[in-house]
Design an enzyme around this catalytic site. Structure first.
Site, PDB file in Angstrom:
ATOM      1  N   ASP A  41      24.315  32.937  38.139  1.00 28.40           N
ATOM      2  CA  ASP A  41      25.493  33.344  37.373  1.00 28.40           C
ATOM      3  C   ASP A  41      25.067  34.329  36.294  1.00 28.40           C
ATOM      4  O   ASP A  41      23.884  34.427  35.963  1.00 28.40           O
ATOM      5  CB  ASP A  41      26.186  32.135  36.735  1.00 28.40           C
ATOM      6  CG  ASP A  41      27.690  32.365  36.538  1.00 28.40           C
ATOM      7  OD1 ASP A  41      28.062  33.398  35.960  1.00 28.40           O
ATOM      8  OD2 ASP A  41      28.489  31.523  36.970  1.00 28.40           O
ATOM      9  N   ASP A  64      23.741  39.533  37.545  1.00 28.62           N
ATOM     10  CA  ASP A  64      25.004  40.000  38.115  1.00 28.62           C
ATOM     11  C   ASP A  64      24.824  40.190  39.621  1.00 28.62           C
ATOM     12  O   ASP A  64      24.144  41.115  40.065  1.00 28.62           O
ATOM     13  CB  ASP A  64      25.388  41.318  37.445  1.00 28.62           C
ATOM     14  CG  ASP A  64      26.726  41.875  37.924  1.00 28.62           C
ATOM     15  OD1 ASP A  64      27.312  41.290  38.858  1.00 28.62           O
ATOM     16  OD2 ASP A  64      27.182  42.883  37.357  1.00 28.62           O
ATOM     17  N   TYR A 157      42.850  41.692  43.917  1.00 28.55           N
ATOM     18  CA  TYR A 157      42.348  40.340  44.209  1.00 28.55           C
ATOM     19  C   TYR A 157      42.864  39.841  45.556  1.00 28.55           C
ATOM     20  O   TYR A 157      42.109  39.298  46.365  1.00 28.55           O
ATOM     21  CB  TYR A 157      42.783  39.388  43.090  1.00 28.55           C
ATOM     22  CG  TYR A 157      42.270  37.974  43.233  1.00 28.55           C
ATOM     23  CD1 TYR A 157      40.988  37.636  42.806  1.00 28.55           C
ATOM     24  CD2 TYR A 157      43.069  36.968  43.766  1.00 28.55           C
ATOM     25  CE1 TYR A 157      40.513  36.342  42.914  1.00 28.55           C
ATOM     26  CE2 TYR A 157      42.606  35.673  43.889  1.00 28.55           C
ATOM     27  CZ  TYR A 157      41.333  35.353  43.452  1.00 28.55           C
ATOM     28  OH  TYR A 157      40.859  34.062  43.569  1.00 28.55           O
ATOM     29  N   LYS A 161      40.491  38.933  48.767  1.00 25.65           N
ATOM     30  CA  LYS A 161      40.438  37.606  49.381  1.00 25.65           C
ATOM     31  C   LYS A 161      40.837  37.650  50.856  1.00 25.65           C
ATOM     32  O   LYS A 161      40.310  36.891  51.674  1.00 25.65           O
ATOM     33  CB  LYS A 161      41.320  36.626  48.606  1.00 25.65           C
ATOM     34  CG  LYS A 161      40.771  36.267  47.228  1.00 25.65           C
ATOM     35  CD  LYS A 161      39.404  35.594  47.312  1.00 25.65           C
ATOM     36  CE  LYS A 161      38.894  35.160  45.952  1.00 25.65           C
ATOM     37  NZ  LYS A 161      37.567  34.500  46.020  1.00 25.65           N
TER      38      LYS A 161
END
Length: 253
Positions: A41, A64, A157, A161
């Site tokens: 993370d 990252d 987004y 997805k």
């Protein structure tokens, strides 16, 4: 009560987005099964707590994952400290503020795709050869109900997805015969730090989401983690390319 899956003990689990929310819950769920977990993370979050609680089984790596060199460093470190990756959890992701097309510039679009899609592509491509060599491996991608219907995010987004779902299905088809199990989870309303804005102020947005969900509540990250555990077990070995919703009935509408 958490189910016990002996087959997960000492498996090497690589999870992105492990500092908070679903990723942190997944990391702890696998640790509780005796797995070795390598968490990646950008921030410390819960990873420091997990490292103290599970000093011999949890390894944290900060970076990252949208950067290719970070992915390479993370995989090398995982191999050195934990071993070859047997379960890959592509969980990290970011939201786009529910922005429609005319409010979405190319910078935002590119960032959403770099983090949510391209990092998943790069990481999976680096991990897959070792899995193929052993003729076994599990890859679980974090999709969303936004990958199945509109309204779960903004244009960037939602598109990203949908891309993850397509990636999951094609990857599963291409490598199922070689022992690679690929599937995805599609969460609905999960109460995580990523959705903190919905609970801000008087929490009207959070209340509306709960009311619109057939079961009338948000889920907790641990519920997604429990599903992840099962999907990673041999008992789920006949599940290939499936997109498994965990949405309180949202998609029924």
């Amino acid at each position: 009560m958490t189910n016990h899956y002996p087959d997960l003990a000492n498996q090497v689990v690589f999870v992105t987005g492990a500092a908070q929310g679903i990723g942190a819950a997944q990391a702890e769920a696998f640790l509780n099964q005796g797995a070795k977990v390598f968490g990646v993370d950008l921030k410390v979050g819960k990873m420091e707590e997990l490292a103290k609680k599970y000093p011999t089984h949890f390894i944290s790596f900060f970076g990252d994952i949208s950067q290719e060199e970070v992915i390479e460093q993370a995989i090398t470190t995982c191999h050195e400290r934990a071993g070859a990756i047997s379960i890959l959890l592509n969980t990290a992701g970011i939201l786009d503020g529910y922005k429609p097309l005319l409010e979405t510039d190319e910078t935002l679009w590119d960032r959403i795709y770099e983090v949510n899609v391209k990092s998943l592509f790069r990481l999976t491509k680096k991990v897959l050869p070792d899995m193929l060599e052993k003729q076994t491996g599990t890859i679980i991608n974090m999709a969303s109900i936004a990958g199945m219907v509109a309204g779960g995010g903004g244009i960037a987004y939602t598109s990203a997805k949908h891309a993850i779902i397509g990636f999951t299905k094609q990857l599963a088809l291409d490598y199922a015969a070689q022992g690679i199990r690929v599937k995805a989870i599609a969460p609905g309303a999960i109460q995580t730090p990523m959705n903190a804005a919905d609970f801000a102020g008087d929490g009207e947005m959070a209340k509306w989401v709960a009311e619109e969900t057939p079961v009338k509540r948000w889920a907790q990250p641990e519920e997604v983690a429990e599903l992840t555990l099962f999907l990673a077990t041999p008992q789920a070995s006949y599940i290939h390319g499936a997109i498994v919703p965990i949405d309180g009935g949202w998609l029924l509408k």
